[in-house]
Design a protein around this motif. Structure first.
Motif, short mmCIF file in Angstrom:
data_model
loop_
_atom_site.label_atom_id
_atom_site.label_comp_id
_atom_site.label_asym_id
_atom_site.label_seq_id
_atom_site.Cartn_x
_atom_site.Cartn_y
_atom_site.Cartn_z
N TRP A 39 0.84 -1.21 0.00
CA TRP A 39 0.00 0.00 0.00
C TRP A 39 0.87 1.26 0.00
O TRP A 39 1.86 1.33 0.72
CB TRP A 39 -0.92 -0.01 1.23
N PRO A 40 0.52 2.27 -0.79
CA PRO A 40 1.32 3.51 -0.83
C PRO A 40 1.40 4.17 0.54
O PRO A 40 0.39 4.27 1.25
CB PRO A 40 0.54 4.39 -1.82
N GLN A 41 2.58 4.62 0.89
CA GLN A 41 2.79 5.19 2.22
C GLN A 41 2.03 6.48 2.44
O GLN A 41 1.71 6.83 3.57
CB GLN A 41 4.29 5.42 2.45
N ASP A 42 1.75 7.22 1.37
CA ASP A 42 1.08 8.50 1.53
C ASP A 42 -0.44 8.42 1.38
O ASP A 42 -1.13 9.43 1.34
CB ASP A 42 1.63 9.52 0.53
N ALA A 43 -0.97 7.20 1.31
CA ALA A 43 -2.43 7.00 1.20
C ALA A 43 -2.95 6.37 2.49
O ALA A 43 -2.26 5.58 3.14
CB ALA A 43 -2.76 6.11 0.00
N THR A 44 -4.17 6.73 2.84
CA THR A 44 -4.75 6.25 4.09
C THR A 44 -5.13 4.78 3.99
O THR A 44 -5.75 4.36 3.02
CB THR A 44 -6.00 7.07 4.46
N LEU A 45 -4.74 4.02 5.01
CA LEU A 45 -5.11 2.61 5.10
C LEU A 45 -5.59 2.34 6.51
O LEU A 45 -4.86 2.57 7.48
CB LEU A 45 -3.91 1.71 4.78
N ARG A 46 -6.81 1.84 6.62
CA ARG A 46 -7.31 1.38 7.91
C ARG A 46 -7.20 -0.14 7.90
O ARG A 46 -7.87 -0.82 7.13
CB ARG A 46 -8.77 1.81 8.12
N LEU A 47 -6.34 -0.66 8.77
CA LEU A 47 -6.01 -2.09 8.73
C LEU A 47 -6.35 -2.74 10.07
O LEU A 47 -5.84 -2.33 11.11
CB LEU A 47 -4.53 -2.26 8.41
N ALA A 167 -1.65 3.11 -9.77
CA ALA A 167 -0.28 3.32 -10.23
C ALA A 167 0.71 3.23 -9.08
O ALA A 167 1.78 2.62 -9.21
CB ALA A 167 -0.16 4.67 -10.93
N ALA A 168 0.36 3.82 -7.95
CA ALA A 168 1.25 3.79 -6.79
C ALA A 168 1.39 2.36 -6.25
O ALA A 168 2.47 1.95 -5.83
CB ALA A 168 0.74 4.72 -5.71
N ILE A 169 0.29 1.61 -6.25
CA ILE A 169 0.34 0.21 -5.80
C ILE A 169 1.22 -0.60 -6.74
O ILE A 169 2.03 -1.44 -6.30
CB ILE A 169 -1.07 -0.39 -5.72
N ALA A 170 1.10 -0.35 -8.04
CA ALA A 170 1.93 -1.08 -9.01
C ALA A 170 3.41 -0.81 -8.76
O ALA A 170 4.25 -1.74 -8.83
CB ALA A 170 1.55 -0.67 -10.43
N ALA A 171 3.75 0.44 -8.47
CA ALA A 171 5.14 0.78 -8.19
C ALA A 171 5.63 0.09 -6.92
O ALA A 171 6.75 -0.43 -6.87
CB ALA A 171 5.29 2.29 -8.07
N ARG A 172 4.79 0.09 -5.89
CA ARG A 172 5.16 -0.59 -4.64
C ARG A 172 5.32 -2.09 -4.87
O ARG A 172 6.24 -2.71 -4.33
CB ARG A 172 4.08 -0.34 -3.58
N ALA A 173 4.41 -2.66 -5.65
CA ALA A 173 4.47 -4.11 -5.92
C ALA A 173 5.74 -4.47 -6.69
O ALA A 173 6.38 -5.49 -6.42
CB ALA A 173 3.23 -4.55 -6.68
N ASP A 174 6.11 -3.64 -7.67
CA ASP A 174 7.33 -3.91 -8.43
C ASP A 174 8.56 -3.84 -7.53
O ASP A 174 9.47 -4.68 -7.62
CB ASP A 174 7.46 -2.90 -9.57
N ALA A 175 8.59 -2.83 -6.66
CA ALA A 175 9.72 -2.69 -5.74
C ALA A 175 9.79 -3.87 -4.77
O ALA A 175 10.88 -4.40 -4.50
CB ALA A 175 9.60 -1.37 -4.97
N PHE A 176 8.63 -4.28 -4.27
CA PHE A 176 8.60 -5.44 -3.37
C PHE A 176 9.08 -6.68 -4.10
O PHE A 176 9.86 -7.47 -3.54
CB PHE A 176 7.18 -5.65 -2.85
N ASP A 177 8.63 -6.87 -5.33
CA ASP A 177 8.99 -8.08 -6.07
C ASP A 177 10.49 -8.16 -6.30
O ASP A 177 11.11 -9.22 -6.12
CB ASP A 177 8.24 -8.09 -7.41
#
Length: 313
Positions: A39-47, A167-177
């Motif tokens: 999840w993008p760090q600058d977006a709100t996530l309630r987990l 788009a931000a999730i895709a970038a995070r996913a690529d970096a994680f992968d």
């Protein structure tokens, strides 16, 4: 008709989610940690996380607080393959949230995205059989290779749930992968001394870890999956293992360590050091940065120390 209606409502709900927030209900800590990693760090996530490292994920209470959390969730991320069968269906029914019913786009099961070890077709439905999973061992998160595949699937689900963040999730996913591929290779190289070593363990919580590392589980402290060790079963294991003691006796942190401690102690009395390893079967702190990587680092460190100690017997 009810199931089709639930799916339709869930799709509509995804379409109208607010662009700035997402509420995720994670059944286990590993999925909470993976969601945070994607999840993008600058977006709100309630987990919300339903279980913790000291709990057996097979058996928890469907508490009112969990019902309320699932009721508010846009997405539920769980293991599947029957791991949560004793409590998740009750939560889904009582929460009445169409977005996270089975078959809806907001209900994500990790086990549907990778092949599972040890399937038992036709098993289940027998209360005397213990925690036997017909689809296979559900504890797949202990294999970083399978975890990498699940991460890719979860990223796609998060993108569908929050299109504004796609788009931000895709970038995070690529970096994680990329990072995960590098880490997995390094872990495999580091773990080379473990290949072929034998362990006695309680339950199949680390079955995927053994499979990945080439460790050989030669005994299960449980007479049947999910059933508490008995004196007679432990005595029979001791007699069978005396000639070739295992590298270690392994129990998960959420399990009662007394059976493992007894077996380890019996070897010690006979002059053979077989340490008891009490290992976390999931990430201890899903909010911590690199929680999943830290967990694998800790598991490998404990196993390699046991292997090193055993080499000096």
């Amino acid at each position: 008709m009810l199931r089709r209606a639930a799916v339709a409502i869930g799709l509509l709900a995804f379409a109208v989610l607010p662009a700035h927030a997402l509420t995720v209900f994670a059944c286990e800590p590993e999925w909470a940690a993976l969601t945070r990693a994607l999840w993008p760090q600058d977006a709100t996530l309630r987990l919300h996380v339903a279980t913790h490292v000291a709990q057996d994920p097979h058996h928890i209470e469907a508490r009112p607080a969990l019902i309320a959390q699932l009721r508010s969730a846009d997405l539920a991320v769980c293991t599947g393959a029957g791991l949560e069968a004793g409590w998740l269906p009750a939560l889904q029914q009582r929460a009445g949230n169409a977005r996270v019913q089975d078959g809806a786009p907001g209900m994500f099961y990790a086990t549907t995205h990778v092949p599972l070890l040890d399937p038992k077709p036709g098993a289940g439905g027998n209360p005397f059989a213990g925690d036997v999973h017909a689809e296979g061992n559900p504890h797949l998160h202990a294999d970083p290779r399978r975890l990498r595949t699940v991460a890719q699937a979860l990223a796609r689900t998060l993108q569908a749930a929050a299109p504004a963040q796609a788009a931000a999730i895709a970038a995070r996913a690529d970096a994680f992968d990329r990072d995960w591929a590098t880490r997995t290779t390094a872990w495999s190289e580091r773990a080379a001394p473990l290949r072929g070593a034998v362990v006695a363990a309680q339950h199949s919580s680390f079955g995927y870890l053994w499979d990945w590392l080439g460790l050989v589980p030669v005994a299960d402290l449980e007479p049947k999956p999910g059933m508490a060790p008995t004196p007679g079963h432990l005595q029979s294991l001791l007699e069978r293992l005396r000639a070739a003691p295992p590298m270690a006796v392994v129990v998960a942190r959420h399990q009662d360590p007394r059976a493992g401690r007894w077996l380890s102690g019996q070897f010690a009395q006979a002059g053979t050091a077989v340490p008891l390893l009490v290992l976390p079967a999931t990430v201890p702190d899903p909010d911590a940065p690199d929680a999943l990587a830290r967990w694998f680092d800790a598991l490998l460190a404990a196993l390699l120390q046991a292997r090193s100690d055993g080499a000096t017997r």
